[in-house]
Scaffold this motif. Structure first.
Motif, mmCIF file in Angstrom:
data_model
loop_
_atom_site.group_PDB
_atom_site.id
_atom_site.type_symbol
_atom_site.label_atom_id
_atom_site.label_comp_id
_atom_site.label_asym_id
_atom_site.label_seq_id
_atom_site.Cartn_x
_atom_site.Cartn_y
_atom_site.Cartn_z
ATOM 1 N N UNK A 29 0.862 -1.180 0.000
ATOM 2 C CA UNK A 29 0.000 0.000 0.000
ATOM 3 C C UNK A 29 0.897 1.227 0.000
ATOM 4 N N UNK A 30 0.624 2.161 -0.900
ATOM 5 C CA UNK A 30 1.343 3.437 -0.945
ATOM 6 C C UNK A 30 0.332 4.545 -0.725
ATOM 7 N N UNK A 31 0.636 5.438 0.232
ATOM 8 C CA UNK A 31 -0.311 6.479 0.629
ATOM 9 C C UNK A 31 0.261 7.860 0.300
ATOM 10 N N UNK A 32 -0.599 8.721 -0.256
ATOM 11 C CA UNK A 32 -0.170 10.048 -0.709
ATOM 12 C C UNK A 32 -1.006 11.107 0.012
ATOM 13 N N UNK A 33 -0.341 12.060 0.659
ATOM 14 C CA UNK A 33 -1.043 13.117 1.386
ATOM 15 C C UNK A 33 -1.402 14.263 0.450
ATOM 16 N N UNK A 34 -2.135 15.249 0.962
ATOM 17 C CA UNK A 34 -2.549 16.405 0.183
ATOM 18 C C UNK A 34 -1.655 17.609 0.419
ATOM 19 N N UNK A 96 -1.427 -0.954 -4.019
ATOM 20 C CA UNK A 96 -2.720 -0.313 -3.804
ATOM 21 C C UNK A 96 -2.440 1.132 -3.411
ATOM 22 N N UNK A 97 -3.008 2.086 -4.119
ATOM 23 C CA UNK A 97 -2.771 3.501 -3.842
ATOM 24 C C UNK A 97 -3.927 4.081 -3.051
ATOM 25 N N UNK A 98 -3.595 4.816 -2.001
ATOM 26 C CA UNK A 98 -4.583 5.508 -1.169
ATOM 27 C C UNK A 98 -4.126 6.952 -1.072
ATOM 28 N N UNK A 99 -4.991 7.903 -1.455
ATOM 29 C CA UNK A 99 -4.529 9.280 -1.544
ATOM 30 C C UNK A 99 -5.628 10.250 -1.160
ATOM 31 N N UNK A 100 -5.226 11.328 -0.487
ATOM 32 C CA UNK A 100 -6.163 12.346 -0.009
ATOM 33 C C UNK A 100 -5.984 13.636 -0.794
ATOM 34 N N UNK A 101 -7.108 14.288 -1.113
ATOM 35 C CA UNK A 101 -7.116 15.636 -1.661
ATOM 36 C C UNK A 101 -6.229 15.733 -2.909
ATOM 37 N N UNK A 105 -5.067 13.431 -6.993
ATOM 38 C CA UNK A 105 -4.783 13.752 -8.393
ATOM 39 C C UNK A 105 -3.433 13.167 -8.804
ATOM 40 N N UNK A 106 -2.467 13.233 -7.899
ATOM 41 C CA UNK A 106 -1.156 12.640 -8.182
ATOM 42 C C UNK A 106 -1.300 11.129 -8.394
ATOM 43 N N UNK A 107 -2.030 10.466 -7.508
ATOM 44 C CA UNK A 107 -2.201 9.017 -7.608
ATOM 45 C C UNK A 107 -2.994 8.640 -8.855
#
Length: 320
Positions: A29-34, A96-101, A105-107
């Protein structure tokens, strides 16, 4: 402090991994912040919970957290390229990509360019400018609820301006740095990346970013999500949006373009709902992972069964 020295940037990252039973498959899992945030957005609550199901990688976008802050390179396309270089550096073939705000868009941009490397895409209150070009206060149905609060704290907004979120972040960051007591009171009612114990550090980092780089010019114009590719995506897509979100137009358009996407509107939730409703992110992501070796709960939370019983449950956007 793990730092990845990539071809064009040095990024700060953290990996959380729990022991697996012998023979169990390890999911990634890779997570991307805003914008304005950092990997700490996920680190304290959501990432540790997901690490029971998968190896979780968090990273700071360029110019955020402890990552390098070059003068340029803040468009969605460049940030997605940063993420690709990081995954290559860490040997992560697919995840699995999980991204906020804005991180969503990046994900999503990454998923459109490298669909074979994305096992699922979970977008958390993400506005895509290619689907929702303007974000004006005058168009936000819940703006009247916050107008007086903002004015009482000395905030002045252009209600017809196209980037309300950026206006808000700039003013909240300055309030956090110069008037922390007022910022604490406001943060209790309107969470932001500058709330909490490390909020001042994040606020100072944001102000440095917008004053010393070309980030503000790039955030809204450079290489947004290629929406013509969205309908071709075949990986599972989950969209989680707050009832009070400013990005509901994106949720509706995403539901229309990606017929298999599971788009849900969470009642009584705002843009930063993951901070106080972490389970609303963890539960759907955990279901996307192969966690058959884990002890199963005796009953799933009611909201996950797909039924809607008034405002106590999320609303599933139906296809017409």
């Amino acid at each position: 402090m793990p730092l990845a020295q990539l071809e064009q940037i040095t990024l700060h990252y953290v990996t959380l991994d729990q022991p697996r039973p012998i023979g169990a498959r390890r999911e990634e899992v890779v997570m991307v912040h805003g914008l304005g945030a950092n990997l700490g957005f996920w680190y304290l609550r959501i990432a540790p919970m997901l690490s029971a199901y998968a190896r979780v990688t968090l990273f700071d976008l360029r110019g955020h957290g402890l990552s390098e802050m070059p003068r340029s390179g803040y468009g969605v396309d460049r940030l997605a390229a940063d993420m690709r270089e990081l995954l290559d550096h860490l040997g992560i073939g697919s995840a699995h990509l999980v991204a906020h705000s804005f991180g969503g868009s990046v994900a999503a941009h990454f998923a459109c360019l490298h669909p074979d490397r994305v096992k699922s895409l979970t977008l958390v209150d993400t506005r895509m400018r290619s689907l929702q070009p303007n974000l004006r206060l005058r168009d936000w149905a819940h703006w009247p609820r916050y107008r007086d609060l903002m004015r009482e704290n000395g905030f002045v907004f252009d209600e017809d301006g196209g980037e309300f979120g950026i206006q808000l972040f700039n003013q909240m960051a300055r309030l956090r740095v110069h008037e922390p007591d007022r910022a604490d009171r406001l943060g209790a009612m309107m969470p932001s990346p500058f709330s909490g114990k490390n909020g001042k550090r994040s606020a100072m980092r944001w102000l440095e970013l917008i004053e010393r780089t070309t980030a503000l010019d790039e955030f809204g114009r450079a290489g947004d999500v290629p929406t013509d590719r969205l309908p071709s995506l075949r990986m599972p897509i989950v969209g989680l949006y707050g009832e009070y979100s400013q990005a509901l137009e994106t949720a509706r358009e995403l539901s229309r373009l990606c017929e298999h996407a599971d788009i849900r509107i969470l009642p009584r939730a705002g843009h930063f709902f993951p901070l106080h409703m972490p389970e609303k992110v963890v539960e759907p992501v955990a279901r996307l992972l192969d966690a058959s070796w884990l002890p199963q709960p005796t009953a799933a939370p009611a909201w996950m069964h797909g039924t809607v019983t008034g405002l106590a449950e999320p609303v599933l956007l139906k296809k017409t």
